[in-house]
Design an enzyme around this catalytic site. Structure first.
Site: not given
Ligand code: PLP
Length: 340
Positions: A82, A184, A220
């Site tokens: 990620r 992220k 989210e």
């Protein structure tokens, strides 16, 4: 291994300096070998890319002690991959994935005395991150980067059991279509601080973000993915290109299907469907699952049948199975538990 004299079960979720951290520098197109250092500070130019244009991304994972006394971490290869995606989107050099996992292990080994004992509820939170460290004044990627990993012991996320939380539908957006919601990046958090402070002032625990384009689909919260349980026991979790792919959520999908024999749906979830669901939870590394009892949509309350006293029964089963796998009580799928 002599553990530090820390009151593990009363630790909060905060930063505490530990003995060693990993540092590697990227210069002239290559990463150096990297070293463990005792220096917890960073010195860099006032014009660094990270300070001017927020060129930075991060990861988060945990190390902990299993029931049989091993020190392990959970699926670090997924954090490595990620972070690769985050770096590529932000024009940053990728830190090799195998070296990422090795560096995580090195940092945990060097700080073994801070890994909380089994049963304390506490864990060692590991924070890998990267930033543009060379001077940038015209808008472009930096030429030099630093990759670091520190760790800090953190307390049990829920003291005295996981009480369901109340969240609100937020009028601000978290991530644009085709934006950076799926990586992220620190920038996704900087712009969420206003909303979370406001939510807390209004008495809510978290913000539920809807899709920015149509405001009809659930995305989210600022730092956790949603899971929903239907009345007939299916796990439903929202799918969108602007949701951060949570490793906890992806693991729960496997647990639901392979361990609990549940039906699993990963699909766009309309906001007007959620009043029909039986249970709702937020998932992420820190809490694993936080149960949601109530969603406030501009004064309209959606109350889940599971109530405000405890986790819903299916959420509880998911939680117990995943934490059982993490703690070595239940056999893990191949590669999930990495021994330090
Ligand atoms: C980190 C993060 C999550 C949770 O991901 P995990 O890999 O499960 O810890 C969810 N949403 C956002 C926006 C995040 O940054």
């Amino acid at each position: 291994m002599e553990k530090k004299n820390i009151d593990w079960s009363n630790l909060g979720f905060g930063y505490q300096v530990t003995d060693k951290r990993f540092v590697s520098n990227y210069k002239n197109g290559a990463w150096d070998e990297g070293v463990l250092t005792e220096d917890a500070t960073i010195t860099m130019t006032e014009c660094a890319g990270v300070l001017q244009y927020a060129q930075t991304c991060f990861e988060g994972l945990k190390a902990y002690t299993t029931e049989d006394g091993r020190t392990v971490c959970f699926r670090p290869d997924l954090n490595a991959s990620r972070m690769k995606d985050s770096c590529e989107r932000l024009q940053m050099p990728v830190f090799p994935e195998d070296k990422f996992v090795e560096a995580v292990k090195e940092v945990v080994r060097a700080n073994e005395a801070y890994v909380p004992p089994f049963g304390s509820g506490a864990t060692l939170y590991i924070r890998p991150y990267m930033f543009g460290s060379s001077a940038v004044i015209g808008v472009k990627p930096a030429d030099e980067y630093q990759f670091r990993i520190f760790c800090t012991p953190v307390g049990p996320y829920f003291k005295g059991g996981a009480k369901p939380i109340t969240i609100r539908v937020c009028d601000y957006d978290r991530a644009a279509p085709h934006g950076t919601g799926h990586i992220k990046a620190g920038l996704n958090y900087a712009m969420s601080l206003y909303q979370i402070v406001d939510a807390h002032e209004q008495g809510f625990d978290e913000n539920m973000y809807l899709d920015a384009a149509t405001r009809t689909y659930v995305e989210e919260t600022g730092g956790a993915n949603f899971i929903f349980i239907t009345k007939d026991g299916t796990l439903v979790t929202p799918k969108s290109d602007s949701i951060l792919p949570s490793i906890t959520r992806r693991s729960l999908m496997v647990v639901a299907e392979k361990y609990l024999g549940m039906k699993v749906e990963h699909r766009p979830v309309r906001f007007d469907e959620i009043k029909d669901f039986a249970e709702c939870g937020l998932c992420g590394t820190a809490a694993v699952i936080s149960p949601v009892g109530k969603i406030n949509d501009h004064g309209n309350e959606i109350c889940f049948p599971s109530g405000m006293d405890e986790m819903g029964p299916v959420t509880k089963k998911l939680y117990d199975t995943l934490t059982g796998i993490q703690m070595g009580r239940i056999e893990a799928p191949e590669g999930w538990i990495v021994e330090i």
